[in-house]
Design a protein around this motif. Sequence first.
Motif, PDB file in Angstrom:
ATOM      1  N   ASN A 633       0.805  -1.227   0.000  1.00  0.00           N
ATOM      2  CA  ASN A 633       0.000   0.000   0.000  1.00  0.00           C
ATOM      3  C   ASN A 633       0.838   1.278   0.000  1.00  0.00           C
ATOM      4  N   ASN A 635       2.666   4.132  -1.486  1.00  0.00           N
ATOM      5  CA  ASN A 635       2.656   4.748  -2.818  1.00  0.00           C
ATOM      6  C   ASN A 635       4.055   5.093  -3.336  1.00  0.00           C
ATOM      7  N   VAL A 638       5.743   2.061  -6.695  1.00  0.00           N
ATOM      8  CA  VAL A 638       4.789   1.782  -7.764  1.00  0.00           C
ATOM      9  C   VAL A 638       5.568   1.397  -9.010  1.00  0.00           C
TER      10      VAL A 638
END
Length: 677
Positions: A633, A635, A638
């Motif tokens: 989770n 960010n 990515v």
Amino acid sequence: MQTETLIYIIIAGIIALLLALFQYFNKKKSVSKLDMLFSFLRFISLFAVLLLLINPSFEQIKLSVEKPDLVVVIDNSSSIKHLNQDKKVNDFFEKLSANKDLKDKFNLEYYTFGESLKASDSVTFTEKQTNIYNAFSQLTQIYKQTTAPTLLVSDGNQTYGNDYQFVSNIYNQPIYPIILGDTITYTDLKIQQLNVNKYAYLKNKFPVEAILVYNGNNTINSRFVVNNGNTTVYSESVKFSKSNNSKVINFTLPANKVGVSNYKATLVPLESEKNKINNSKNFAVEVINQKTKIAIVSDFPHPDLGTLKKSIESNEQRSVLFFNSKEILSQINDFQLIILYQPNNKFNKLFTLLDLQNKNRFSVFGAKTDLSFLNRINKNYTQDITNQTENYQAELNINYSPFIIEDLNFESFPPLLSNFGSTRFSVPFESILNKTINGVSTESPLLATFETNGRREAVLFGENIWQWRAQSYINSNSFNEFDDFVGKLIQYLASNKQRSRLNIDYESFYNGSSNIVIKAEFFDKNYVFDTRETLKIIVLDKLSKAQKTFPLILKNNNYQVDLSSLPAAEYDFTIKASNENISKSGSFQILEYNVEQQFLNANVTKLQQLATNSSGSSHFINTTQDLVSTLINDNRYVPIQKSSKNSIPLIDWKYLLAIIALSLGIEWFLRKYNGLT
């Protein structure tokens, strides 16, 4: 594709069409279907050939998705097994490797570390040392330009190296420590440190310092005991409490026997102690029969004199005294080696006496040296007299054979002040260091040794060697390398042993946690270092009589073998040359000590600080359920979509050649089939 190229293609199509129509419809009153087919095939062939001449290029865009790396660094040291965390590590590793969500988001990369970092997903927990800082230092080179969050699976107990909690200054990746062990505080007594010199002298007493530490809340009594075999040589009662939890004991022990004496220091453990291994430490002292006494003779003060004294006396087997050229005359027989610093005509009687006794010597020349006097009294070499000086830098002669010389990065050392001019030897000599000016070798010796009439002599053609010792400290944060270099030279000069074709370099005893490396040199009959020989070492355990054979590996300018895998014991060894009947023997002892077994708990504080400093988070090995969701989770991690554009010329398109061949072939076949020429 450019507009100009597109216009050329259109023109090529019109030309190809006109040529095809002209060939098959010129002067014909009617057009058959077969003519139309032939025209079409001819158009295809002509147009394809014209396209090849124009050779347009097409842009091809490829899209790819690059996942971030998830670096898993596992502590492979024996302290993990000692804290009973090895099974938990293996379970964690299996769960991590089987997690599909992590695999979808990250490229998992596995490493293990102890003394150094290794790319591996296999853990054995056998490493004898832990250097966490060094592991991250090596990872910095690998993941400098990528996104690579890092899982550090460790107890946080580092045995040597820089403080790793500030490694985020060089490693710019988030670090997630997975803490192995617990935070429970156990009552524990331990010997934190033993300070003792490696050498002592016969009939003297050598000092020992023991630092004892207590971890607990109650007041307790114990006893500190030192044994030599079955004999207790020192004993003292000690008392600890919560506020008085450490004690430093200083005492001396007698050196009554030449050789290696082994001792075991023990702080008698409490019945409730969980870790009793750290209550004992072994140490050893090599007892030397006598010191090597060295005289430095100079008629004026100079910083080089103090430097030589410090470097020589860094080995406690040696002592140095200062004299002027007159004082030494009555005491010359008390010394094994005489160092002559910038001699002048006042040294006349001393040189006469040295030659009469055929005594070893080490001469240092500089700006104040009387070269006329030296050329007159010395028969082994002469120096040109130009009344000028020059600054010369040093260059190591890797082929120097009398003893092993390590490269101290001499090229980085400041230049020495020397007399300008050539040096001519009338006897065979070997150069340790050569003179260079601005990186260009003069092929003239700066430091040389030679042997004549059973006497050994060395000459240093330059002063200000004190600057070398200072530069060596700057390079390595220690005086040890330079002092060892001087020590080897002094050892060679203070001994009259004949030169051997096989020389070995080893210690009488090693601590169990240190690297056990034995070095050897092998020379041909001209005493030139021989890289063609194959050396092997046969090691015999004195107690079990077990025998092992290891090859020596050629490394730089010597042969080496690492015996760190041997257990603590006493060993005899023999190094043999395979192609010649030459061998040399010795013995050494490995003291039993494992620094990785000195820990009771994980170093939670440092690991948590490491996580904070690197913008990561710490987790205990038993509570890592939320680690996966934290990583997925976040960010910051990515996937990155990358596009690559390639310009492909049409001439590289092989199918166009096939189309030309196919269209011409079909046209030819149909014309023949229909009886046309």
